[in-house]
Design an enzyme around this catalytic site. Structure first.
Site, PDB file in Angstrom:
ATOM      1  N   HIS A  52      35.809  21.731  73.870  1.00  0.00           N
ATOM      2  CA  HIS A  52      35.938  21.737  72.416  1.00  0.00           C
ATOM      3  C   HIS A  52      35.924  23.185  71.946  1.00  0.00           C
ATOM      4  O   HIS A  52      35.687  24.105  72.760  1.00  0.00           O
ATOM      5  CB  HIS A  52      34.802  20.934  71.752  1.00  0.00           C
TER       6      HIS A  52
HETATM    7  P1  TYD Z   1      28.275  18.834  72.986  1.00  0.00           P
HETATM    8  O1  TYD Z   1      28.166  20.117  72.235  1.00  0.00           O
HETATM    9  O2  TYD Z   1      29.530  18.027  72.820  1.00  0.00           O
HETATM   10  O3  TYD Z   1      28.029  19.066  74.537  1.00  0.00           O
HETATM   11  P2  TYD Z   1      28.804  19.961  75.624  1.00  0.00           P
HETATM   12  O4  TYD Z   1      29.725  20.880  74.924  1.00  0.00           O
HETATM   13  O5  TYD Z   1      27.711  20.692  76.318  1.00  0.00           O
HETATM   14  O6  TYD Z   1      29.500  19.044  76.556  1.00  0.00           O
HETATM   15  O7  TYD Z   1      27.030  17.925  72.618  1.00  0.00           O
HETATM   16  C1  TYD Z   1      26.744  16.710  73.278  1.00  0.00           C
HETATM   17  C2  TYD Z   1      25.983  15.820  72.321  1.00  0.00           C
HETATM   18  O8  TYD Z   1      24.738  16.404  71.960  1.00  0.00           O
HETATM   19  C3  TYD Z   1      26.724  15.543  71.015  1.00  0.00           C
HETATM   20  O9  TYD Z   1      26.554  14.186  70.683  1.00  0.00           O
HETATM   21  C4  TYD Z   1      26.011  16.393  69.994  1.00  0.00           C
HETATM   22  C5  TYD Z   1      24.615  16.536  70.541  1.00  0.00           C
HETATM   23  N1  TYD Z   1      24.015  17.849  70.227  1.00  0.00           N
HETATM   24  C6  TYD Z   1      23.024  17.944  69.274  1.00  0.00           C
HETATM   25  O10 TYD Z   1      22.594  16.939  68.656  1.00  0.00           O
HETATM   26  N2  TYD Z   1      22.477  19.180  69.006  1.00  0.00           N
HETATM   27  C7  TYD Z   1      22.904  20.299  69.641  1.00  0.00           C
HETATM   28  O11 TYD Z   1      22.385  21.413  69.376  1.00  0.00           O
HETATM   29  C8  TYD Z   1      23.958  20.192  70.617  1.00  0.00           C
HETATM   30  C9  TYD Z   1      24.477  21.393  71.344  1.00  0.00           C
HETATM   31  C10 TYD Z   1      24.477  18.945  70.874  1.00  0.00           C
END
Ligand code: TYD
Length: 135
Positions: A52
């Site tokens: 993303h």
């Molecule tokens: P995401 O940023 O999509 O993970 P990655 O990029 O590491 O694969 O986040 C995964 C899930 O966690 C998503 O549902 C949002 C949640 N999340 C939070 O609630 N707070 C945060 O600070 C982060 C980074 C993610």
């Protein structure tokens, strides 16, 4: 911001027979105020994270233990960074598509972020991202 502004930043390292110490100060070692810290751990073999971009968020990614790769793309060029030391990290500017893979077993990925969590700041669809950066 262009991909070339995303860079490895080396942090202070105080070597000591009792163990080394590294520190990070917002607006000093990283070019933003640190408003959130999160970490990825217990990542199963073969898993990838990220995929993303963020409109505004700036991040600094450090491997606290083990190693992994961060692939950054601005929609034209891409660059792979291997992170495997706790005294340097990767500064990720806004609007970069990121992908994290090659996690070693026991890897811990620490992320310092410029803003609290906000789902509205995410661009999760690759085609939407590519339209935004290459209109
Ligand atoms: P995401 O940023 O999509 O993970 P990655 O990029 O590491 O694969 O986040 C995964 C899930 O966690 C998503 O549902 C949002 C949640 N999340 C939070 O609630 N707070 C945060 O600070 C982060 C980074 C993610």
């Amino acid at each position: 911001m262009p991909l070339k502004d995303c860079r490895i930043i080396e942090l202070p390292k105080l070597t000591d027979v009792r163990g080394n110490l590294t520190f990070v100060e917002g607006q000093n070692h990283v070019p933003f105020d640190i408003r959130r810290v999160y970490y990825l751990y217990d990542v199963p073999g073969g898993a990838d994270r990220g995929e993303h971009a963020h409109y505004k968020l700036e991040q600094f990614i450090v491997s606290m233990s083990g190693s992994f790769d961060v692939l950054l793309s601005d929609g034209v060029e891409e660059k792979r960074f291997h992170l495997n030391r706790s005294y340097y990290g990767l500064y990720v500017c806004p609007m970069m598509w990121r992908y994290l893979d090659n996690f070693s077993s026991g890897a811990v990925c620490l992320v310092l972020a410029s803003e609290p969590y906000d789902e509205a700041d995410y661009i999760r669809d690759k085609d939407t991202y590519l339209e935004l950066v290459n209109p």
